[in-house]
Scaffold this motif. Structure first.
Motif, PDB file in Angstrom:
ATOM      1  N   ASN A  56     -27.124  -8.918 -26.193  1.00 51.83           N
ATOM      2  CA  ASN A  56     -26.847  -9.669 -24.958  1.00 51.83           C
ATOM      3  C   ASN A  56     -25.983 -10.895 -25.212  1.00 51.83           C
ATOM      4  O   ASN A  56     -25.172 -11.274 -24.370  1.00 51.83           O
ATOM      5  CB  ASN A  56     -28.147 -10.076 -24.271  1.00 51.83           C
ATOM      6  N   THR A  57     -26.145 -11.523 -26.366  1.00 57.29           N
ATOM      7  CA  THR A  57     -25.307 -12.676 -26.709  1.00 57.29           C
ATOM      8  C   THR A  57     -23.867 -12.226 -26.892  1.00 57.29           C
ATOM      9  O   THR A  57     -22.935 -12.880 -26.403  1.00 57.29           O
ATOM     10  CB  THR A  57     -25.822 -13.363 -27.989  1.00 57.29           C
ATOM     11  N   LEU A  58     -23.680 -11.104 -27.556  1.00 59.98           N
ATOM     12  CA  LEU A  58     -22.328 -10.562 -27.732  1.00 59.98           C
ATOM     13  C   LEU A  58     -21.712 -10.225 -26.378  1.00 59.98           C
ATOM     14  O   LEU A  58     -20.525 -10.478 -26.158  1.00 59.98           O
ATOM     15  CB  LEU A  58     -22.343  -9.330 -28.633  1.00 59.98           C
ATOM     16  N   LYS A  59     -22.496  -9.682 -25.469  1.00 59.67           N
ATOM     17  CA  LYS A  59     -21.989  -9.370 -24.125  1.00 59.67           C
ATOM     18  C   LYS A  59     -21.473 -10.637 -23.450  1.00 59.67           C
ATOM     19  O   LYS A  59     -20.438 -10.625 -22.788  1.00 59.67           O
ATOM     20  CB  LYS A  59     -23.072  -8.710 -23.276  1.00 59.67           C
ATOM     21  N   GLY A  60     -22.201 -11.743 -23.618  1.00 57.12           N
ATOM     22  CA  GLY A  60     -21.758 -13.020 -23.052  1.00 57.12           C
ATOM     23  C   GLY A  60     -20.445 -13.480 -23.661  1.00 57.12           C
ATOM     24  O   GLY A  60     -19.550 -13.941 -22.951  1.00 57.12           O
ATOM     25  N   TYR A  61     -20.324 -13.357 -24.984  1.00 57.62           N
ATOM     26  CA  TYR A  61     -19.068 -13.728 -25.649  1.00 57.62           C
ATOM     27  C   TYR A  61     -17.926 -12.832 -25.175  1.00 57.62           C
ATOM     28  O   TYR A  61     -16.807 -13.303 -24.957  1.00 57.62           O
ATOM     29  CB  TYR A  61     -19.201 -13.636 -27.166  1.00 57.62           C
ATOM     30  N   ASN A  62     -18.191 -11.546 -25.008  1.00 53.22           N
ATOM     31  CA  ASN A  62     -17.148 -10.630 -24.534  1.00 53.22           C
ATOM     32  C   ASN A  62     -16.731 -10.951 -23.103  1.00 53.22           C
ATOM     33  O   ASN A  62     -15.557 -10.820 -22.753  1.00 53.22           O
ATOM     34  CB  ASN A  62     -17.602  -9.177 -24.667  1.00 53.22           C
ATOM     35  N   THR A  63     -17.689 -11.387 -22.293  1.00 49.81           N
ATOM     36  CA  THR A  63     -17.349 -11.812 -20.930  1.00 49.81           C
ATOM     37  C   THR A  63     -16.464 -13.052 -20.972  1.00 49.81           C
ATOM     38  O   THR A  63     -15.513 -13.172 -20.193  1.00 49.81           O
ATOM     39  CB  THR A  63     -18.629 -12.068 -20.109  1.00 49.81           C
ATOM     40  N   SER A  64     -16.746 -13.953 -21.884  1.00 50.48           N
ATOM     41  CA  SER A  64     -15.902 -15.141 -22.051  1.00 50.48           C
ATOM     42  C   SER A  64     -14.466 -14.735 -22.369  1.00 50.48           C
ATOM     43  O   SER A  64     -13.511 -15.290 -21.806  1.00 50.48           O
ATOM     44  CB  SER A  64     -16.426 -16.029 -23.189  1.00 50.48           C
ATOM     45  N   VAL A  65     -14.315 -13.780 -23.264  1.00 58.27           N
ATOM     46  CA  VAL A  65     -12.982 -13.296 -23.639  1.00 58.27           C
ATOM     47  C   VAL A  65     -12.292 -12.681 -22.426  1.00 58.27           C
ATOM     48  O   VAL A  65     -11.110 -12.929 -22.175  1.00 58.27           O
ATOM     49  CB  VAL A  65     -13.072 -12.281 -24.803  1.00 58.27           C
ATOM     50  N   LYS A  66     -13.035 -11.894 -21.653  1.00 60.27           N
ATOM     51  CA  LYS A  66     -12.465 -11.256 -20.455  1.00 60.27           C
ATOM     52  C   LYS A  66     -11.973 -12.307 -19.460  1.00 60.27           C
ATOM     53  O   LYS A  66     -10.858 -12.212 -18.935  1.00 60.27           O
ATOM     54  CB  LYS A  66     -13.513 -10.348 -19.804  1.00 60.27           C
ATOM     55  N   HIS A  67     -12.787 -13.328 -19.220  1.00 63.51           N
ATOM     56  CA  HIS A  67     -12.395 -14.379 -18.267  1.00 63.51           C
ATOM     57  C   HIS A  67     -11.182 -15.157 -18.775  1.00 63.51           C
ATOM     58  O   HIS A  67     -10.253 -15.435 -18.006  1.00 63.51           O
ATOM     59  CB  HIS A  67     -13.549 -15.346 -18.014  1.00 63.51           C
ATOM     60  N   LEU A  68     -11.183 -15.512 -20.034  1.00 58.73           N
ATOM     61  CA  LEU A  68     -10.065 -16.278 -20.578  1.00 58.73           C
ATOM     62  C   LEU A  68      -8.789 -15.447 -20.582  1.00 58.73           C
ATOM     63  O   LEU A  68      -7.714 -15.939 -20.246  1.00 58.73           O
ATOM     64  CB  LEU A  68     -10.378 -16.788 -21.978  1.00 58.73           C
ATOM     65  N   SER A  69      -8.913 -14.175 -20.911  1.00 58.99           N
ATOM     66  CA  SER A  69      -7.755 -13.284 -20.897  1.00 58.99           C
ATOM     67  C   SER A  69      -7.172 -13.175 -19.482  1.00 58.99           C
ATOM     68  O   SER A  69      -5.954 -13.243 -19.289  1.00 58.99           O
ATOM     69  CB  SER A  69      -8.169 -11.905 -21.410  1.00 58.99           C
ATOM     70  N   GLY A  70      -8.043 -13.040 -18.494  1.00 58.19           N
ATOM     71  CA  GLY A  70      -7.590 -12.980 -17.100  1.00 58.19           C
ATOM     72  C   GLY A  70      -6.911 -14.270 -16.682  1.00 58.19           C
ATOM     73  O   GLY A  70      -5.888 -14.255 -15.987  1.00 58.19           O
ATOM     74  N   PHE A  71      -7.464 -15.391 -17.108  1.00 60.38           N
ATOM     75  CA  PHE A  71      -6.876 -16.697 -16.797  1.00 60.38           C
ATOM     76  C   PHE A  71      -5.476 -16.812 -17.400  1.00 60.38           C
ATOM     77  O   PHE A  71      -4.533 -17.244 -16.723  1.00 60.38           O
ATOM     78  CB  PHE A  71      -7.784 -17.808 -17.322  1.00 60.38           C
ATOM     79  N   LEU A  72      -5.315 -16.425 -18.653  1.00 62.22           N
ATOM     80  CA  LEU A  72      -4.005 -16.518 -19.313  1.00 62.22           C
ATOM     81  C   LEU A  72      -2.977 -15.650 -18.609  1.00 62.22           C
ATOM     82  O   LEU A  72      -1.823 -16.052 -18.420  1.00 62.22           O
ATOM     83  CB  LEU A  72      -4.110 -16.113 -20.784  1.00 62.22           C
ATOM     84  N   LYS A  73      -3.388 -14.459 -18.214  1.00 58.33           N
ATOM     85  CA  LYS A  73      -2.465 -13.546 -17.519  1.00 58.33           C
ATOM     86  C   LYS A  73      -2.091 -14.102 -16.145  1.00 58.33           C
ATOM     87  O   LYS A  73      -0.932 -14.030 -15.737  1.00 58.33           O
ATOM     88  CB  LYS A  73      -3.080 -12.161 -17.380  1.00 58.33           C
ATOM     89  N   THR A  74      -3.082 -14.644 -15.443  1.00 57.08           N
ATOM     90  CA  THR A  74      -2.842 -15.164 -14.095  1.00 57.08           C
ATOM     91  C   THR A  74      -2.014 -16.444 -14.121  1.00 57.08           C
ATOM     92  O   THR A  74      -1.023 -16.566 -13.400  1.00 57.08           O
ATOM     93  CB  THR A  74      -4.188 -15.438 -13.388  1.00 57.08           C
ATOM     94  N   LYS A  75      -2.418 -17.381 -14.934  1.00 57.25           N
ATOM     95  CA  LYS A  75      -1.800 -18.711 -14.940  1.00 57.25           C
ATOM     96  C   LYS A  75      -0.488 -18.764 -15.722  1.00 57.25           C
ATOM     97  O   LYS A  75       0.460 -19.425 -15.299  1.00 57.25           O
ATOM     98  CB  LYS A  75      -2.805 -19.719 -15.533  1.00 57.25           C
ATOM     99  N   PHE A  76      -0.432 -18.076 -16.865  1.00 62.91           N
ATOM    100  CA  PHE A  76       0.720 -18.214 -17.756  1.00 62.91           C
ATOM    101  C   PHE A  76       1.520 -16.932 -17.960  1.00 62.91           C
ATOM    102  O   PHE A  76       2.553 -16.958 -18.623  1.00 62.91           O
ATOM    103  CB  PHE A  76       0.248 -18.726 -19.133  1.00 62.91           C
ATOM    104  N   ARG A  77       0.997 -15.825 -17.441  1.00 62.23           N
ATOM    105  CA  ARG A  77       1.630 -14.509 -17.661  1.00 62.23           C
ATOM    106  C   ARG A  77       1.801 -14.224 -19.148  1.00 62.23           C
ATOM    107  O   ARG A  77       2.837 -13.742 -19.595  1.00 62.23           O
ATOM    108  CB  ARG A  77       2.961 -14.411 -16.940  1.00 62.23           C
ATOM    109  N   LYS A  78       0.749 -14.580 -19.905  1.00 64.73           N
ATOM    110  CA  LYS A  78       0.741 -14.383 -21.351  1.00 64.73           C
ATOM    111  C   LYS A  78      -0.585 -13.755 -21.756  1.00 64.73           C
ATOM    112  O   LYS A  78      -1.568 -13.849 -21.029  1.00 64.73           O
ATOM    113  CB  LYS A  78       0.890 -15.717 -22.089  1.00 64.73           C
ATOM    114  N   THR A  79      -0.583 -13.164 -22.944  1.00 64.36           N
ATOM    115  CA  THR A  79      -1.817 -12.590 -23.466  1.00 64.36           C
ATOM    116  C   THR A  79      -2.487 -13.521 -24.467  1.00 64.36           C
ATOM    117  O   THR A  79      -3.644 -13.306 -24.819  1.00 64.36           O
ATOM    118  CB  THR A  79      -1.552 -11.233 -24.142  1.00 64.36           C
TER     119      THR A  79
END
Length: 122
Positions: A56-79
């Motif tokens: 479950n802790t790993l799932k939380g970390y993976n969710t963090s990665v998903k949110h940050l990745s989405g933010f980078l794509k949305t805000k900066f159009r970068k990966t």
């Protein structure tokens, strides 16, 4: 490993003969990239499941990665972004993204931002 040209594109640096040469020859300051750090951390934690680390802790970390990745794509159009390019505005914008786009509560947004700071320390 990413190619020098892609690293320059992702970092937003101007692509010149000099910057390409420096990146290609590794004469440039060794760059650290946010998503690279996040993903390396999560792979290490995955190997520790059952040895003091819960799924479950790993799932939380993976969710963090998903949110940050989405933010980078949305805000900066970068990966990915270079660590040295991050500033207070990045954090404020990320918090807004978590609350508005991801519909995270204030507590959840704070948890993801806390994990973001944790990753930067590695």
């Amino acid at each position: 490993m990413r190619h020098s040209h892609q690293i320059l594109l992702d970092s937003g640096q101007p692509i010149t003969a000099e910057s390409f040469k420096n990146q290609f020859s590794r004469n440039a300051e060794k760059s650290r990239y946010l998503m690279q750090i996040f993903n390396k951390h999560n792979k290490r934690m995955e190997s520790l499941i059952g040895n003091g680390f819960e799924l479950n802790t790993l799932k939380g970390y993976n969710t963090s990665v998903k949110h940050l990745s989405g933010f980078l794509k949305t805000k900066f159009r970068k990966t990915d972004v270079e660590i040295k390019s991050l500033d207070h505005a990045f954090i404020v914008d990320f918090e807004y993204y978590l609350k508005s786009v991801c519909k995270c509560s204030g507590v959840s947004a704070a948890k993801y931002i806390k994990q973001y700071y944790f990753y930067l320390g590695h």
